[in-house]
Motif scaffolding. Sequence first.
Motif, PDB file in Angstrom:
ATOM      1  N   SER A 254      -8.655  -0.624  -6.377  1.00 30.20           N
ATOM      2  CA  SER A 254      -7.374  -0.216  -5.812  1.00 30.20           C
ATOM      3  C   SER A 254      -6.270  -0.877  -6.625  1.00 30.20           C
ATOM      4  O   SER A 254      -6.476  -1.935  -7.225  1.00 30.20           O
ATOM      5  CB  SER A 254      -7.288  -0.658  -4.357  1.00 30.20           C
ATOM      6  OG  SER A 254      -7.344  -2.065  -4.287  1.00 30.20           O
ATOM      7  N   GLN A 284      -7.353   7.166  -2.599  1.00 34.65           N
ATOM      8  CA  GLN A 284      -6.812   5.940  -2.014  1.00 34.65           C
ATOM      9  C   GLN A 284      -7.897   5.008  -1.513  1.00 34.65           C
ATOM     10  O   GLN A 284      -8.958   5.430  -1.069  1.00 34.65           O
ATOM     11  CB  GLN A 284      -5.941   6.308  -0.815  1.00 34.65           C
ATOM     12  CG  GLN A 284      -4.634   6.940  -1.202  1.00 34.65           C
ATOM     13  CD  GLN A 284      -3.716   7.026  -0.021  1.00 34.65           C
ATOM     14  OE1 GLN A 284      -4.179   7.063   1.128  1.00 34.65           O
ATOM     15  NE2 GLN A 284      -2.423   7.044  -0.281  1.00 34.65           N
ATOM     16  N   HIS A 286      -8.880   2.334   1.413  1.00 38.21           N
ATOM     17  CA  HIS A 286      -8.489   2.385   2.823  1.00 38.21           C
ATOM     18  C   HIS A 286      -8.723   1.090   3.582  1.00 38.21           C
ATOM     19  O   HIS A 286      -8.561   1.043   4.782  1.00 38.21           O
ATOM     20  CB  HIS A 286      -9.186   3.556   3.510  1.00 38.21           C
ATOM     21  CG  HIS A 286     -10.666   3.609   3.224  1.00 38.21           C
ATOM     22  ND1 HIS A 286     -11.546   2.739   3.789  1.00 38.21           N
ATOM     23  CD2 HIS A 286     -11.373   4.406   2.386  1.00 38.21           C
ATOM     24  CE1 HIS A 286     -12.766   3.019   3.330  1.00 38.21           C
ATOM     25  NE2 HIS A 286     -12.683   4.013   2.472  1.00 38.21           N
ATOM     26  N   ILE A 316       3.131   0.032   0.521  1.00 40.74           N
ATOM     27  CA  ILE A 316       1.680   0.047   0.705  1.00 40.74           C
ATOM     28  C   ILE A 316       1.062   1.239  -0.015  1.00 40.74           C
ATOM     29  O   ILE A 316      -0.029   1.158  -0.584  1.00 40.74           O
ATOM     30  CB  ILE A 316       1.312   0.044   2.218  1.00 40.74           C
ATOM     31  CG1 ILE A 316      -0.211   0.150   2.439  1.00 40.74           C
ATOM     32  CG2 ILE A 316       1.996   1.181   2.970  1.00 40.74           C
ATOM     33  CD1 ILE A 316      -0.975  -1.082   2.119  1.00 40.74           C
ATOM     34  N   GLU A 317       1.802   2.363  -0.091  1.00 47.19           N
ATOM     35  CA  GLU A 317       1.262   3.572  -0.730  1.00 47.19           C
ATOM     36  C   GLU A 317       0.909   3.317  -2.195  1.00 47.19           C
ATOM     37  O   GLU A 317      -0.072   3.842  -2.709  1.00 47.19           O
ATOM     38  CB  GLU A 317       2.279   4.732  -0.647  1.00 47.19           C
ATOM     39  CG  GLU A 317       2.558   5.250   0.751  1.00 47.19           C
ATOM     40  CD  GLU A 317       3.499   4.336   1.543  1.00 47.19           C
ATOM     41  OE1 GLU A 317       4.146   3.466   0.917  1.00 47.19           O
ATOM     42  OE2 GLU A 317       3.567   4.487   2.776  1.00 47.19           O
ATOM     43  N   GLN A 320      -2.282   1.264  -2.398  1.00 47.80           N
ATOM     44  CA  GLN A 320      -3.497   1.986  -2.000  1.00 47.80           C
ATOM     45  C   GLN A 320      -4.070   2.854  -3.117  1.00 47.80           C
ATOM     46  O   GLN A 320      -5.240   3.214  -3.082  1.00 47.80           O
ATOM     47  CB  GLN A 320      -3.184   2.905  -0.818  1.00 47.80           C
ATOM     48  CG  GLN A 320      -3.134   2.181   0.509  1.00 47.80           C
ATOM     49  CD  GLN A 320      -2.786   3.131   1.637  1.00 47.80           C
ATOM     50  OE1 GLN A 320      -1.881   3.963   1.497  1.00 47.80           O
ATOM     51  NE2 GLN A 320      -3.482   3.012   2.741  1.00 47.80           N
ATOM     52  N   LYS A 321      -3.238   3.189  -4.080  1.00 45.27           N
ATOM     53  CA  LYS A 321      -3.674   4.135  -5.118  1.00 45.27           C
ATOM     54  C   LYS A 321      -4.904   3.611  -5.860  1.00 45.27           C
ATOM     55  O   LYS A 321      -4.878   2.512  -6.411  1.00 45.27           O
ATOM     56  CB  LYS A 321      -2.544   4.370  -6.126  1.00 45.27           C
ATOM     57  CG  LYS A 321      -1.448   5.258  -5.590  1.00 45.27           C
ATOM     58  CD  LYS A 321      -0.387   5.499  -6.652  1.00 45.27           C
ATOM     59  CE  LYS A 321       0.733   6.367  -6.087  1.00 45.27           C
ATOM     60  NZ  LYS A 321       1.896   6.372  -7.001  1.00 45.27           N
ATOM     61  N   ASN A 322      -5.925   4.424  -5.889  1.00 42.56           N
ATOM     62  CA  ASN A 322      -7.125   4.049  -6.634  1.00 42.56           C
ATOM     63  C   ASN A 322      -6.946   4.318  -8.120  1.00 42.56           C
ATOM     64  O   ASN A 322      -6.349   5.321  -8.508  1.00 42.56           O
ATOM     65  CB  ASN A 322      -8.328   4.855  -6.136  1.00 42.56           C
ATOM     66  CG  ASN A 322      -9.018   4.185  -4.970  1.00 42.56           C
ATOM     67  OD1 ASN A 322      -8.894   2.969  -4.779  1.00 42.56           O
ATOM     68  ND2 ASN A 322      -9.741   4.972  -4.187  1.00 42.56           N
TER      69      ASN A 322
ATOM     70  N   ASP B 489     -14.547  -0.106   0.301  1.00 41.49           N
ATOM     71  CA  ASP B 489     -13.095  -0.120   0.549  1.00 41.49           C
ATOM     72  C   ASP B 489     -12.332   0.870  -0.325  1.00 41.49           C
ATOM     73  O   ASP B 489     -11.355   1.465   0.098  1.00 41.49           O
ATOM     74  CB  ASP B 489     -12.519  -1.540   0.406  1.00 41.49           C
ATOM     75  CG  ASP B 489     -12.729  -2.138  -0.974  1.00 41.49           C
ATOM     76  OD1 ASP B 489     -13.540  -1.586  -1.758  1.00 41.49           O
ATOM     77  OD2 ASP B 489     -12.093  -3.172  -1.284  1.00 41.49           O
TER      78      ASP B 489
END
Lengths: 497, 589
Positions: A254, A284, A286, A316-317, A320-322, B489
């Motif tokens: 992440s 994303q 999680h 947070i967005e 979260q990005k992978n 995750d």
Amino acid sequence: MADTGLVETLLRRVEKVDGGLDSQDVATSLGVDHQAIVGAVKSLQALGDVISAEQRSSKHWELTGEGCEIAEQGSHEARVVISIPEEGMPQSQLMKLAFGKVGFSKAMSNKWIRLDKGHEGGPRIFKTVEHLEDLVRDKLLLVQKGQASQLEEKEKNELKKRKLLSEVTVKSYWITKGSCFSTTITKQETELTPEMIASGSWKEKKFKPYNFEAMGVAPDCGHLHPLLKVRTQFRQIFLEMGFTEMPTNNFIESSFWNFDSLFQPQQHPARDQHDTFFLSDPAQAHEFPQDYLERVRKVHSEGGFGSQGYKYDWKIEEAQKNILRTHTTAVSARMLYKLAQQEKFTPVKYFSIDRVFRNETLDATHLAEFHQIEGVVADYGLTLGDLMGILHQFFNKLGITKLRFKPAYNPYTEPSMEVFSYHEGLKKWVEVGNSGMFRPEMLLPMGLPEGVTVIAWGLSLERPTMIKYGINNIRELVGHKVNLQMVYDSPVCRLDS
Amino acid sequence: MPTVSVKRDLLFHALGRTYTDEEFDELCFEFGLELDEITSEKDIISREQGDTKAEGASDVILYKIDVPANRYDLLCLEGLVRGLQVFKQKMEAPRYRRVSPANGEPQRLVITEETAAVRPHAVAAVLRNITFTLERYDSFIELQEKLHQNVCRKRTLIAIGTHDLDTISGPFTYTAKPPGDIRFKPLNQAKEYTAQELMSLYKTDSHLRHYLHIIEDKPVYPVIYDSNGIVLSMPPIINGDHSKISLNTKNVFIECTATDLTKAKIVLDMMVTMFCEYCEEPFTVEEAEVVYPDGRTCLYPELAYRKETLSADFINRKVGISESTEHIAQLLTKMCLRSEVTSDGEQIEVEIPPTRSDVIHACDIMEDAAMAYGFNNIPRTTPRTYTVANQLPLNKLSELLRQDLAAAGFTEALTFALCSQEDIADKLLKNISETRACHISNPKTAEFQVARTTLLSGLLKTVAANRKMPLPLRLFEISDVVLKDETKDVGARNNRRLCAVYYNKSPGFEVIHGLMDRVMQLLEVKPGQGNGYHIQAADDSTFFPGRCAEIFARGKSIGRLGVLHPNVINHFELTMPCSALDIDIEPFL
């Protein structure tokens, strides 16, 4: 092996003479081809010191094709005389014979014939001698019998001018007895056999010598990849230095662990689409440790832990990005966070060597994926001097002893130092790695104790490998375009030599 | 890392001495800079466009210097010289002051609420009675460009506009309007355009087209007017032609519009601190007032000096030296961080100037002390940290297996973890939806569409690239593939696989089967059902029908082996039969 009979005959001849003999003479006297004698000499030489043969070259006279014809049928002029009947012959008819032209003028100058130009019916030739001595033929016959020495030089040159004789160079051997001379020869064995070992017959046998100039037969085997051979050596060095291997088997990470946890701001160019591979599926992450995530948000957007922070709106967005991890430091961050969750801090030394990914422009030295080597030490009271000392020891094991350090910038280390080593070949300082102390803004939100310092360094695996194996284009080393011959031929890897 | 190019002679003149290239390189190294290249205008043009184009170009020597990405204060000649002179103790760091205008009425920039939808922040300042020369002017323009490319993130975060104050009159209004309603003559154009027209005009502009996307899709575009309705700029795209500065400009109005206020303040501080030395009263900057939509007002530039107090002990402990408090204060002062020993003699009070926005924590101050001390003068020590090394079990197993696979006659390949969808699906006669592949959203080429889900395609590509090698080819790889996994995750995990291929005139199933038997032997799994291993016929589209088997070890399916489907052979541009083995080695940990 040459004909055994010939070899033994040769040996007996050598035995009989005191000085030595010439292979050419032997061939003549035995009436065999000279090459057969040469073969016999060679096979005797292979047996060791039975004979000694010294190559020499000599000149001798030989008949040409035309010379041979004359030796057989007589000179052209003689044949002219013989073919003329008592009543003579028209000149035109004589000229039609193969030997006519040359024979006519020679016979004329020898005064063996006369020409009646005014004869009725055209010029006519008559012979003037009944018996003639064909000296040319006699001389050629002498040469043919190997008695050219009876002729005078002048005579030989005259015949050479007429293209009847030619002088040729002959290579031959001057053969004398060797230190192990014997007239009997034992057949040489090529290989030792189980039977010889069982019977003990090997003691009497002579063995054909090996040709040590030839290459051996390549073993039928597999080969390890050179880059991974170098990886093995780096692993070994870290293990020798007491470093524990980190679990880096997670290419997808992440943005939170890859960037945010390292105090790398969300507007940082490394987080741009142009530099990093983002994922569309799974897009994303999680799951995050929530209270830690909150501390990270705070230190970025508001500061804290003694820091001014970056003072921007942390989202947070973005976290979260992978992505495909851009460095293995993402794993170091996870490991340090895990360490901070221990009830009591214990010092650690970690290392990893694994793939990282960059969405960069590709060239001869850059690929979209490469291997990063990373070392991390966490303990109370570590100093910048300790980092330089440990780097000194690490690079010493690579055979690099001259190091110097340049101040640099990295968002998650402060101080940051580029490591330079003196390259003896290039006669200049070249960058060999990056290093630094992790920022408190990274460590303290994780929950590591105040006094703990974490020092770290990194370098790529490909660069030292390319230097080690002299490879200029990275595609020849990494990926499917690898040259397998290079893999087959690559030597063992000893980094310190 | 940004690169600043400065004229060598100008630099030496400003530094008050000349250096050899080596000496200057050494000075840069010590100061954390890098003398990247020594060149000239002519060299650059000749290299990029050929010798003929370079004719007549300047051959004045240029130094190209790499500057750390967080040191915005070193992005122009003025800043570099100031930094180096203070470092060499040739001068004291100047103190920058914000002053009120003589008439007491500061320039005002009024922000309207419409800007909130597109670019909500703005700051401004005035450089009063400045004297430009050609070099200073060029440097001023160049610094804007450097800041735009770096801290401003290609104008997305901040856009800088500079204007000849004497051609416009305040108060200024920063607002946002529909593009059709904005009309002005932009910089270096002969006529007026609407904002809409400008956007299409600049589509083909090699420089400006990169910034259009920032506002293109917004309903309103940002724009700054003076009190007479003259357009100063349409940030972040272009300034108006009317207020453009020239060599003769005496008073400069600087505005920065932004999406990030913190960085806007930093950028404004940088612009004014770097060039206020050319003002009539050097190192002073005239304030401007910004009025927010809610009526609040703020004076800019901030030019804030911040104080941090720390102990010499802290620095000594972190760096690994033992210097006196006084000496450390001196070292910091050399780095433009004016420092004094406090009255009790224990602490150091450090003043961080507005030019050093990179100093946000005590550790930044510690680094500056270490740099001024000289990294290479610090004694190299060995930490006493005692630890016992451990290998990662998965890597330990992989290392051991690699050695034995090579001993079994197979050669190790090293293939890419990223590949095209086609590589892992179509070419292997599989459907992409059944691969559990992770997809990349921004690949530059098809080679980077997915993370591989199998090692097989990489090995077959390796065979294809080595068709000239003598047969048979025996290849293997032990490495990770990536699979989607909801339980993790990030929604994906790596899986360590062992894959091998045998490529020859005959398929050699028995060879690959024998290799599998050998691997099981190495892993101490005996043939047989239950706790042992066995294979049984399986259907797999990648393999030739009837020539594929599934491998079970200790009751669990761990992979497949078999003869590849002829269409797979074709897809990888191969011509010979090929058999393959693919197993998961994680169950053997």
